[in-house]
Design a protein around this motif. Structure first.
Motif, mmCIF file in Angstrom:
data_model
loop_
_atom_site.group_PDB
_atom_site.id
_atom_site.type_symbol
_atom_site.label_atom_id
_atom_site.label_comp_id
_atom_site.label_asym_id
_atom_site.label_seq_id
_atom_site.Cartn_x
_atom_site.Cartn_y
_atom_site.Cartn_z
ATOM 1 N N GLY A 239 -28.240 45.074 1.451
ATOM 2 C CA GLY A 239 -27.687 46.218 2.001
ATOM 3 C C GLY A 239 -26.411 46.709 1.683
ATOM 4 O O GLY A 239 -25.936 47.804 1.726
ATOM 5 N N ASN A 240 -25.683 45.755 1.390
ATOM 6 C CA ASN A 240 -24.208 45.919 0.821
ATOM 7 C C ASN A 240 -24.129 46.362 -0.703
ATOM 8 O O ASN A 240 -24.506 45.499 -1.549
ATOM 9 N N LYS A 241 -23.610 47.265 -0.971
ATOM 10 C CA LYS A 241 -23.226 47.883 -2.396
ATOM 11 C C LYS A 241 -22.437 46.522 -3.280
ATOM 12 O O LYS A 241 -22.732 46.473 -4.432
ATOM 13 N N GLU A 242 -21.604 45.766 -2.582
ATOM 14 C CA GLU A 242 -21.098 44.975 -3.249
ATOM 15 C C GLU A 242 -22.101 43.493 -3.867
ATOM 16 O O GLU A 242 -21.799 42.822 -4.463
ATOM 17 N N GLN A 243 -23.244 43.661 -3.005
ATOM 18 C CA GLN A 243 -24.314 42.629 -3.533
ATOM 19 C C GLN A 243 -25.458 43.115 -4.531
ATOM 20 O O GLN A 243 -26.179 42.421 -4.782
ATOM 21 N N TYR A 244 -25.185 44.254 -4.790
ATOM 22 C CA TYR A 244 -26.305 45.159 -5.801
ATOM 23 C C TYR A 244 -26.444 44.307 -6.849
ATOM 24 O O TYR A 244 -25.479 43.826 -7.462
ATOM 25 N N THR A 245 -27.589 44.298 -7.216
ATOM 26 C CA THR A 245 -27.996 43.624 -8.895
ATOM 27 C C THR A 245 -27.953 44.697 -9.827
ATOM 28 O O THR A 245 -27.701 46.186 -9.459
#
Length: 297
Positions: A239-245
């Motif tokens: 859910g966090n954009k910092e974790q996006y692939t």
């Protein structure tokens, strides 16, 4: 005597004509096959060429009709701007965090399970193998909600764990593929090693795995492509954009820069190229692995 000679000459001419016709048919068949393969390759290759070409064009050249295939001038700045407008390096790191455990689980865990199914004797082994294969018949949509509820209760939603830990247990498809390959390895090699005092683990690491390089290369490519291109899994659990692939990051990039075709094609090229390069470097092992494991049609 003359009649026999004429008959022999006639037979020789007929045999020569038959060989010429056979050679001509082979040439025509081979030419038709290569033309068909070239046409199919061209159809699949044109979109890739267009994507790379567009990624190097200015917007005014992209808008021209009919389209110009050769960029003039070449705009390498599109690739730089992709990193300026979106944290693609962060998306790349997040993707690699997911990709490497997927490959490890596919190669190591699946290989261990496949070797057990192929060589070890145990009561109910075939039944267990059939149950394993039956899991491949379940659509992912059927298990999506129960799996999400399970991971939510474990507190894994919002982390990389749902995308990393389950693949470490192996994959039914990879286990099946590797088992089929292990069955082609002569048992005499393992019997000789057992007589020399090797354990099953030593046989697996020193004999089976080196012989299984084509199958392992095939599994590696499949696992890499599956995790590299995965969109639904990260969309559900991250859910966090910092974790996006990269797949999620590319979708976000489309939302904000969808009209800037040069930037979009540059980002798409960077997304596709690792998969293409991996296939080209490992294509010999990949084709051999597919052939020897009996997956080809």
């Amino acid at each position: 005597m003359a009649t026999i000679t004429r008959q022999a000459q006639t037979q020789a001419l007929a045999a020569s004509a038959a060989r010429s016709r056979h050679r001509l048919r082979q040439i025509v068949r081979r030419t038709a096959t290569h033309l068909l393969l070239f046409t199919g390759s061209f159809i699949f290759f044109v979109p890739l060429i267009f994507m790379v070409s567009t990624s190097l064009k200015a917007m005014r050249q992209i808008a021209k009709f009919p389209p110009e295939w050769i960029p003039n001038p070449v705009i390498w700045l599109n690739y730089v701007d992709v990193f300026r407008y979106a944290p693609m390096h962060k998306y790349l790191v997040n993707t690699l965090i997911i990709v490497f455990p997927n490959i490890l689980g596919a190669v190591l865990t699946s290989a261990l399970a496949a070797y057990a199914f192929a060589r070890l004797r145990a009561p109910g082994k075939n039944l267990l193998f059939m149950v394993l294969l039956s899991t491949m018949m379940l659509p992912a949509v059927v298990t999506m909600i129960p799996t999400y509820i399970l991971f939510a209760q474990l507190g894994w939603v919002g982390t990389f764990k749902p995308l990393i830990i389950p693949p470490l247990a192996g994959s039914a498809f990879f286990i099946f593929l590797l088992r089929q390959f292990f069955l082609t390895i002569p048992r005499e090699l393992e019997d000789a090693a057992l007589i020399d005092g090797c354990s099953r683990l030593r046989i697996f690491t020193s004999i089976v795995l080196p012989l299984a390089k084509p199958a392992l290369a095939t599994v590696t490519i499949f696992a890499f492509m599956g995790s590299w291109n995965d969109y639904l899994g990260p969309l559900i659990y991250l859910g966090n954009k910092e974790q996006y692939t990269l797949s999620l990051g590319l979708q976000v990039f489309v939302q904000y820069h969808g009209a800037e075709w040069g930037l979009l094609m540059a980002a798409s090229t960077m997304m596709v190229m690792p998969v293409i390069l991996l296939f080209f470097f490992a294509q010999q092992h990949f084709v051999q692995g597919i052939t020897l494991t009996g997956i080809k049609g």
